[in-house]
Design a protein around this motif. Structure first.
Motif, PDB file in Angstrom:
ATOM      1  N   ASP A  10       0.806  -1.237   0.163  1.00 40.93           N
ATOM      2  CA  ASP A  10      -0.098  -0.046  -0.060  1.00 40.93           C
ATOM      3  C   ASP A  10       0.716   1.396  -0.014  1.00 40.93           C
ATOM      4  N   ASP A  11       1.994   1.337   0.759  1.00 45.41           N
ATOM      5  CA  ASP A  11       2.834   2.564   0.856  1.00 45.41           C
ATOM      6  C   ASP A  11       3.556   2.572  -0.686  1.00 45.41           C
ATOM      7  N   CYS A  12       4.024   1.314  -1.270  1.00 43.75           N
ATOM      8  CA  CYS A  12       4.442   1.658  -2.536  1.00 43.75           C
ATOM      9  C   CYS A  12       3.590   2.121  -3.635  1.00 43.75           C
ATOM     10  N   ILE A  13       2.270   1.824  -3.484  1.00 43.58           N
ATOM     11  CA  ILE A  13       1.334   2.141  -4.189  1.00 43.58           C
ATOM     12  C   ILE A  13       1.127   3.555  -4.293  1.00 43.58           C
ATOM     13  N   ARG A  14       1.034   4.243  -2.862  1.00 41.20           N
ATOM     14  CA  ARG A  14       0.877   5.481  -2.523  1.00 41.20           C
ATOM     15  C   ARG A  14       1.836   6.310  -3.145  1.00 41.20           C
ATOM     16  N   ASP A  15       3.246   5.890  -3.053  1.00 45.36           N
ATOM     17  CA  ASP A  15       4.381   6.319  -3.559  1.00 45.36           C
ATOM     18  C   ASP A  15       4.461   6.710  -5.140  1.00 45.36           C
ATOM     19  N   CYS A  16       3.898   5.314  -5.715  1.00 45.19           N
ATOM     20  CA  CYS A  16       3.903   5.591  -7.227  1.00 45.19           C
ATOM     21  C   CYS A  16       2.682   6.399  -7.729  1.00 45.19           C
ATOM     22  N   THR A  17       1.591   6.378  -7.019  1.00 47.24           N
ATOM     23  CA  THR A  17       0.651   7.337  -7.399  1.00 47.24           C
ATOM     24  C   THR A  17       1.039   8.863  -7.119  1.00 47.24           C
ATOM     25  N   ASP A  18       1.600   9.185  -6.121  1.00 46.81           N
ATOM     26  CA  ASP A  18       2.032  10.299  -5.918  1.00 46.81           C
ATOM     27  C   ASP A  18       3.197  10.788  -6.905  1.00 46.81           C
ATOM     28  N   CYS A  19       4.088  10.034  -7.118  1.00 48.60           N
ATOM     29  CA  CYS A  19       5.277  10.410  -8.005  1.00 48.60           C
ATOM     30  C   CYS A  19       4.420  10.496  -9.421  1.00 48.60           C
ATOM     31  N   HIS A  20       3.650   9.806  -9.790  1.00 45.08           N
ATOM     32  CA  HIS A  20       2.974  10.144 -11.099  1.00 45.08           C
ATOM     33  C   HIS A  20       2.401  11.542 -11.181  1.00 45.08           C
ATOM     34  N   THR A  21       1.552  11.648  -9.893  1.00 51.70           N
ATOM     35  CA  THR A  21       1.153  13.086 -10.100  1.00 51.70           C
ATOM     36  C   THR A  21       1.879  14.231 -10.125  1.00 51.70           C
ATOM     37  N   ILE A  22       2.924  14.210  -9.165  1.00 55.00           N
ATOM     38  CA  ILE A  22       4.025  15.212  -8.975  1.00 55.00           C
ATOM     39  C   ILE A  22       4.827  15.350 -10.510  1.00 55.00           C
ATOM     40  N   CYS A  23       5.224  14.245 -10.940  1.00 53.35           N
ATOM     41  CA  CYS A  23       5.807  14.496 -12.394  1.00 53.35           C
ATOM     42  C   CYS A  23       5.097  15.003 -13.422  1.00 53.35           C
ATOM     43  N   LEU A  24       3.837  14.312 -13.459  1.00 51.54           N
ATOM     44  CA  LEU A  24       3.027  15.078 -14.574  1.00 51.54           C
ATOM     45  C   LEU A  24       2.815  16.475 -14.320  1.00 51.54           C
ATOM     46  N   GLU A  25       2.458  17.031 -13.165  1.00 49.68           N
ATOM     47  CA  GLU A  25       2.533  18.315 -12.603  1.00 49.68           C
ATOM     48  C   GLU A  25       3.937  19.217 -13.113  1.00 49.68           C
ATOM     49  N   THR A  26       5.105  18.430 -12.842  1.00 49.38           N
ATOM     50  CA  THR A  26       6.429  19.104 -13.301  1.00 49.38           C
ATOM     51  C   THR A  26       6.489  19.217 -14.592  1.00 49.38           C
ATOM     52  N   VAL A  27       5.979  18.305 -15.409  1.00 47.35           N
ATOM     53  CA  VAL A  27       6.299  18.346 -16.894  1.00 47.35           C
ATOM     54  C   VAL A  27       5.485  19.612 -17.349  1.00 47.35           C
ATOM     55  N   ALA A  28       4.341  19.883 -16.878  1.00 47.86           N
ATOM     56  CA  ALA A  28       3.598  21.008 -17.409  1.00 47.86           C
ATOM     57  C   ALA A  28       4.427  22.230 -16.996  1.00 47.86           C
ATOM     58  N   TYR A  29       4.789  22.448 -15.630  1.00 50.72           N
ATOM     59  CA  TYR A  29       5.678  23.305 -15.088  1.00 50.72           C
ATOM     60  C   TYR A  29       6.916  23.607 -15.963  1.00 50.72           C
ATOM     61  N   CYS A  30       7.551  22.680 -16.566  1.00 55.37           N
ATOM     62  CA  CYS A  30       8.730  22.806 -17.045  1.00 55.37           C
ATOM     63  C   CYS A  30       8.518  23.116 -18.527  1.00 55.37           C
ATOM     64  N   LEU A  31       7.544  22.764 -19.203  1.00 51.09           N
ATOM     65  CA  LEU A  31       7.057  23.179 -20.563  1.00 51.09           C
ATOM     66  C   LEU A  31       6.884  24.861 -20.465  1.00 51.09           C
ATOM     67  N   GLY A  32       6.149  25.079 -19.465  1.00 57.59           N
ATOM     68  CA  GLY A  32       5.972  26.641 -19.345  1.00 57.59           C
ATOM     69  C   GLY A  32       7.150  27.535 -18.877  1.00 57.59           C
ATOM     70  N   LYS A  33       8.014  26.956 -18.243  1.00 56.50           N
ATOM     71  CA  LYS A  33       9.133  27.522 -17.949  1.00 56.50           C
ATOM     72  C   LYS A  33      10.265  27.629 -19.095  1.00 56.50           C
ATOM     73  N   GLY A  34      10.339  26.637 -20.037  1.00 55.16           N
ATOM     74  CA  GLY A  34      11.277  26.685 -20.988  1.00 55.16           C
ATOM     75  C   GLY A  34      12.524  26.525 -20.668  1.00 55.16           C
ATOM     76  N   GLY A  35      13.770  26.600 -21.790  1.00 54.94           N
ATOM     77  CA  GLY A  35      14.972  26.781 -21.408  1.00 54.94           C
ATOM     78  C   GLY A  35      15.464  25.244 -21.245  1.00 54.94           C
ATOM     79  N   ALA A  36      16.319  25.042 -20.253  1.00 50.61           N
ATOM     80  CA  ALA A  36      16.863  23.795 -19.945  1.00 50.61           C
ATOM     81  C   ALA A  36      15.693  22.751 -19.297  1.00 50.61           C
ATOM     82  N   HIS A  37      14.879  23.597 -18.656  1.00 54.83           N
ATOM     83  CA  HIS A  37      13.567  22.762 -18.075  1.00 54.83           C
ATOM     84  C   HIS A  37      12.564  21.982 -19.040  1.00 54.83           C
ATOM     85  N   ALA A  38      12.866  22.655 -20.226  1.00 55.11           N
ATOM     86  CA  ALA A  38      11.889  22.131 -21.382  1.00 55.11           C
ATOM     87  C   ALA A  38      12.475  21.160 -22.400  1.00 55.11           C
ATOM     88  N   GLU A  39      13.828  20.774 -22.114  1.00 54.60           N
ATOM     89  CA  GLU A  39      14.673  20.219 -23.027  1.00 54.60           C
ATOM     90  C   GLU A  39      14.019  18.888 -23.276  1.00 54.60           C
TER      91      GLU A  39
END
Length: 116
Positions: A10-39
């Protein structure tokens, strides 16, 4: 001194789910920021992390006997993503993503040693 606690599935499922969400949010952030973030390579690795985290959580949720395989891949990809995000660790969003990826990698590494 006691051995470190092994995360529950259950802990691992939660970590995977949280990581999925945070990485997806960060992709959107990086694309908006541009530069090295959006490589392209950085975004591709983050999307790999998003997908493998979702797949690993799904394998565990449905009780697949192959979850240890997806968790092993997830641990490697999350660790690589954390290292890549650490290149921009002066950015709080990137630090948050790296920390979550590292936590998920540790959890999945432990789960990859377990079979159903």
């Amino acid at each position: 001194m006691s051995a470190p606690a092994v995360p529950s599935m259950d802990d691992c499922i939660r970590d995977c789910t949280d990581c999925h969400t945070i990485c997806l949010e960060t992709v959107a952030y990086c694309l908006g920021k541009g530069g090295a973030h959006a490589e392209a390579g950085h975004i591709r690795l983050m999307l790999d992390c998003v997908d493998i985290c979702r797949a690993s959580a799904d394998f565990m949720i449905r009780g697949s006997r192959f979850h240890h395989l997806t968790c092993g891949a997830c641990a490697e990809i999350c660790a690589a993503c954390a290292d890549d995000c650490d290149r921009m660790s002066d950015d709080p969003m990137m630090r948050r993503c790296a920390d979550m990826c590292r936590r998920c990698a540790e959890s999945c590494r432990a789960m990859s040693r377990m079979t159903a």
